[in-house]
Design a protein around this motif. Structure first.
Motif, PDB file in Angstrom:
ATOM      1  N   LEU A  32       0.700  -1.255   0.088  1.00 22.11           N
ATOM      2  CA  LEU A  32      -0.091   0.079   0.001  1.00 22.11           C
ATOM      3  C   LEU A  32       0.839   1.231   0.001  1.00 22.11           C
ATOM      4  N   SER A  33       2.107   1.489   0.710  1.00 26.33           N
ATOM      5  CA  SER A  33       2.934   2.511   0.930  1.00 26.33           C
ATOM      6  C   SER A  33       3.602   2.789  -0.646  1.00 26.33           C
ATOM      7  N   ARG A  34       3.399   1.861  -1.551  1.00 31.78           N
ATOM      8  CA  ARG A  34       3.962   2.166  -2.691  1.00 31.78           C
ATOM      9  C   ARG A  34       2.931   2.278  -3.764  1.00 31.78           C
ATOM     10  N   MET A  35       1.670   2.292  -3.418  1.00 35.04           N
ATOM     11  CA  MET A  35       0.705   2.728  -4.275  1.00 35.04           C
ATOM     12  C   MET A  35       0.423   4.285  -4.227  1.00 35.04           C
ATOM     13  N   HIS A  36      -0.271   4.711  -5.310  1.00 32.52           N
ATOM     14  CA  HIS A  36      -0.850   6.098  -5.270  1.00 32.52           C
ATOM     15  C   HIS A  36      -2.049   6.233  -4.529  1.00 32.52           C
ATOM     16  N   ASP A  37      -2.423   7.386  -4.375  1.00 29.37           N
ATOM     17  CA  ASP A  37      -3.793   7.647  -3.623  1.00 29.37           C
ATOM     18  C   ASP A  37      -4.894   7.037  -4.179  1.00 29.37           C
ATOM     19  N   ASP A  38      -5.034   7.167  -5.466  1.00 27.77           N
ATOM     20  CA  ASP A  38      -6.360   6.777  -6.187  1.00 27.77           C
ATOM     21  C   ASP A  38      -6.382   5.147  -6.127  1.00 27.77           C
ATOM     22  N   GLU A  39      -5.024   4.493  -6.128  1.00 26.83           N
ATOM     23  CA  GLU A  39      -5.337   3.152  -6.013  1.00 26.83           C
ATOM     24  C   GLU A  39      -5.335   2.645  -4.560  1.00 26.83           C
ATOM     25  N   VAL A  40      -4.791   3.170  -3.454  1.00 21.38           N
ATOM     26  CA  VAL A  40      -5.039   3.016  -2.280  1.00 21.38           C
ATOM     27  C   VAL A  40      -6.709   2.980  -2.038  1.00 21.38           C
ATOM     28  N   ARG A  41      -7.134   3.995  -2.520  1.00 23.18           N
ATOM     29  CA  ARG A  41      -8.782   4.528  -2.221  1.00 23.18           C
ATOM     30  C   ARG A  41      -9.517   3.301  -2.950  1.00 23.18           C
ATOM     31  N   ASP A  42      -9.262   2.963  -4.201  1.00 27.46           N
ATOM     32  CA  ASP A  42      -9.790   1.880  -4.918  1.00 27.46           C
ATOM     33  C   ASP A  42      -9.802   0.598  -3.934  1.00 27.46           C
ATOM     34  N   VAL A  43      -8.334   0.114  -3.639  1.00 28.63           N
ATOM     35  CA  VAL A  43      -8.248  -1.193  -3.313  1.00 28.63           C
ATOM     36  C   VAL A  43      -8.898  -1.191  -1.463  1.00 28.63           C
ATOM     37  N   SER A  44      -8.841  -0.227  -1.075  1.00 28.03           N
ATOM     38  CA  SER A  44      -9.321   0.308   0.666  1.00 28.03           C
ATOM     39  C   SER A  44     -10.869   0.000   0.443  1.00 28.03           C
ATOM     40  N   SER A  45     -11.412   0.695  -0.544  1.00 28.55           N
ATOM     41  CA  SER A  45     -12.913   0.702  -0.529  1.00 28.55           C
ATOM     42  C   SER A  45     -13.532  -0.918  -1.088  1.00 28.55           C
ATOM     43  N   ALA A  46     -12.768  -1.596  -1.844  1.00 25.29           N
ATOM     44  CA  ALA A  46     -12.853  -2.862  -2.066  1.00 25.29           C
ATOM     45  C   ALA A  46     -12.706  -3.931  -0.885  1.00 25.29           C
ATOM     46  N   MET A  47     -11.715  -3.530  -0.116  1.00 24.33           N
ATOM     47  CA  MET A  47     -11.462  -4.441   0.949  1.00 24.33           C
ATOM     48  C   MET A  47     -12.622  -4.408   2.198  1.00 24.33           C
ATOM     49  N   ALA A  48     -12.826  -3.013   2.267  1.00 19.75           N
ATOM     50  CA  ALA A  48     -14.163  -2.750   3.244  1.00 19.75           C
ATOM     51  C   ALA A  48     -15.326  -3.260   2.884  1.00 19.75           C
ATOM     52  N   GLN A  49     -15.619  -3.491   1.639  1.00 15.24           N
ATOM     53  CA  GLN A  49     -16.826  -4.032   1.325  1.00 15.24           C
ATOM     54  C   GLN A  49     -17.033  -5.434   0.817  1.00 15.24           C
ATOM     55  N   LEU A  50     -15.903  -6.171   1.077  1.00 14.65           N
ATOM     56  CA  LEU A  50     -15.442  -7.543   0.472  1.00 14.65           C
ATOM     57  C   LEU A  50     -16.209  -8.605   1.022  1.00 14.65           C
ATOM     58  N   GLY A  51     -16.548  -8.638   2.421  1.00 11.54           N
ATOM     59  CA  GLY A  51     -17.215  -9.653   2.931  1.00 11.54           C
ATOM     60  C   GLY A  51     -16.327 -10.983   2.948  1.00 11.54           C
ATOM     61  N   SER A  52     -17.060 -12.065   3.304  1.00  9.50           N
ATOM     62  CA  SER A  52     -16.292 -13.215   3.428  1.00  9.50           C
ATOM     63  C   SER A  52     -15.977 -13.924   2.090  1.00  9.50           C
ATOM     64  N   VAL A  53     -14.684 -14.558   1.867  1.00 11.88           N
ATOM     65  CA  VAL A  53     -14.214 -15.174   0.641  1.00 11.88           C
ATOM     66  C   VAL A  53     -13.659 -16.533   0.906  1.00 11.88           C
ATOM     67  N   PRO A  54     -14.385 -17.441   0.658  1.00  7.30           N
ATOM     68  CA  PRO A  54     -14.163 -18.796   1.117  1.00  7.30           C
ATOM     69  C   PRO A  54     -12.722 -19.287   0.808  1.00  7.30           C
ATOM     70  N   ALA A  55     -11.917 -19.950   1.439  1.00  8.49           N
ATOM     71  CA  ALA A  55     -10.709 -20.376   1.649  1.00  8.49           C
ATOM     72  C   ALA A  55     -10.004 -20.888   0.190  1.00  8.49           C
ATOM     73  N   GLU A  56     -11.128 -21.793  -0.494  1.00 11.28           N
ATOM     74  CA  GLU A  56     -10.705 -22.347  -1.847  1.00 11.28           C
ATOM     75  C   GLU A  56     -10.771 -21.315  -2.791  1.00 11.28           C
ATOM     76  N   SER A  57     -11.492 -20.175  -2.767  1.00  8.90           N
ATOM     77  CA  SER A  57     -11.496 -19.120  -3.519  1.00  8.90           C
ATOM     78  C   SER A  57      -9.994 -18.423  -3.444  1.00  8.90           C
ATOM     79  N   VAL A  58      -9.802 -18.022  -2.281  1.00  7.51           N
ATOM     80  CA  VAL A  58      -8.507 -17.438  -2.095  1.00  7.51           C
ATOM     81  C   VAL A  58      -7.365 -18.302  -2.482  1.00  7.51           C
TER      82      VAL A  58
END
Length: 338
Positions: A32-58
């Motif tokens: 994250l420290s190597r990403m730009h602000d807009d990238e951090v925002r997009d990934v953070s937003s996705a992470m916050a709304q991700l919910g549960s991902v099964p182990a096999e999917s990961v």
């Protein structure tokens, strides 16, 4: 209830968020420290709304990632490959808009891009926005660029913007995102489209800013190469002598706005017809004083005269853009309806 997502249904930011969660906080924070602000925002937003991902999917996602990296070999990024990839998932109209924005003024973020936009172009856009919006924009671009833009705004409007900037606390993320979306949707997309200008129109503007000697040489050479192009460029040019076609009201506005010193120097090298038109638009006393000012100049460098004339042409164009006067370019009078 938390939604369970499968890897095949994840978007790009959601896949990135999943991989970061799988890597753990320490490694993810380094990425994250190597990403730009807009990238951090997009990934953070996705992470916050991700919910549960099964182990096999990961596990499948990590395998997919490792496999793609391993098979990639040498990579070559280009405008063409980017456009092809976008076309696989987005409508052509949207892809065209994105590519136009990418090919616009250089910069990683919207604020970087604005910092590379000509200050006159930016000021002409911002003067029609709310002072609070302009204040936000000027706090986000480089101070030297903000200063040049501020100097070009109307005085009363600029002062209101300054006061908003002085009272402004740190803009809220929602406000910044709103301004950024507006600029992307309206200003930058229009700017990208406006860059596809007619080449003759662009050359006419360049010619308007050349001194007479250089303009004469280039136009004479162009006349030999392509008389049709030369004629079209001349029809698009607006020169100092074209001010003679201003109507009475337009001439009055120009006289009220122009610096008196510049006016005298510019008219020093003007034709008698143009001088007379200026004098006729003034009171007898003002006209007499201007004639005295011109005579008092004595011998004047041609370069100074041409600079003053170009400044007056630029002022006339600015007034026309603001709707204060009307200009008829290229030596052709405006058509009138009776």
């Amino acid at each position: 209830m938390t939604t369970v997502r499968r890897a095949s249904g994840l978007s790009g930011p959601q896949k990135a968020a999943t991989l970061m969660l799988a890597l753990g906080e320490e490694r993810a924070s380094k990425l994250l420290s190597r990403m730009h602000d807009d990238e951090v925002r997009d990934v953070s937003s996705a992470m916050a709304q991700l919910g549960s991902v099964p182990a096999e999917s990961v596990e499948a996602l990590c395998h997919e990632f490792a496999e793609q990296i391993g098979q990639a070999g040498s990579l070559i990024g280009s405008w063409e490959t980017t456009e092809r990839m976008l076309l696989r998932s987005l409508p052509r109209e949207r892809v065209t808009q994105i590519m136009e924005e990418l090919r616009g003024p250089a910069g990683r973020t919207m604020w970087d891009k604005l910092g590379n936009v000509n200050e006159t172009v930016l000021a002409n856009y911002l003067k029609n926005e709310y002072p609070q919006t302009v204040a936000v924009v000027l706090t986000k671009v480089r101070p030297d660029h903000a200063a040049r833009v501020l100097a070009l705004l109307p005085d009363s409007f600029a002062m209101e913007v300054v006061m908003r900037m002085l009272r402004m606390e740190s803009p809220q993320a929602e406000a910044l995102e709103g301004v950024e979306r507006t600029l992307k949707a309206e200003f930058m997309s229009n700017l990208a489209r406006s860059t596809r200008r007619d080449s003759h129109e662009l050359m006419a503007e360049i010619m308007n800013n050349l001194d007479r000697g250089a303009e004469g040489r280039i136009m004479a050479a162009l006349e030999e190469q392509s008389s049709e192009s030369a004629a079209r460029i001349r029809s698009l040019m607006f020169t100092f002598e074209d001010l003679r076609r201003l109507d009475a009201a337009g001439m009055q506005v120009l006289l009220r706005t122009v610096e008196k010193e510049k006016l005298a120097i510019a008219l020093k090298g003007a034709s008698e017809n143009l001088r007379d038109q200026f004098f006729k638009s003034m009171s007898e006393r003002a006209g007499r004083m201007l004639k005295d000012d011109i005579a008092a100049l004595g011998p004047t460098r041609l370069r100074d005269v041409e600079e003053a004339q170009m400044a007056m042409v630029a002022l006339a164009k600015e007034l026309a853009q603001q709707g204060e006067i009307r200009l008829a370019e290229g030596g052709q009078p405006e058509e009138l309806v009776y």
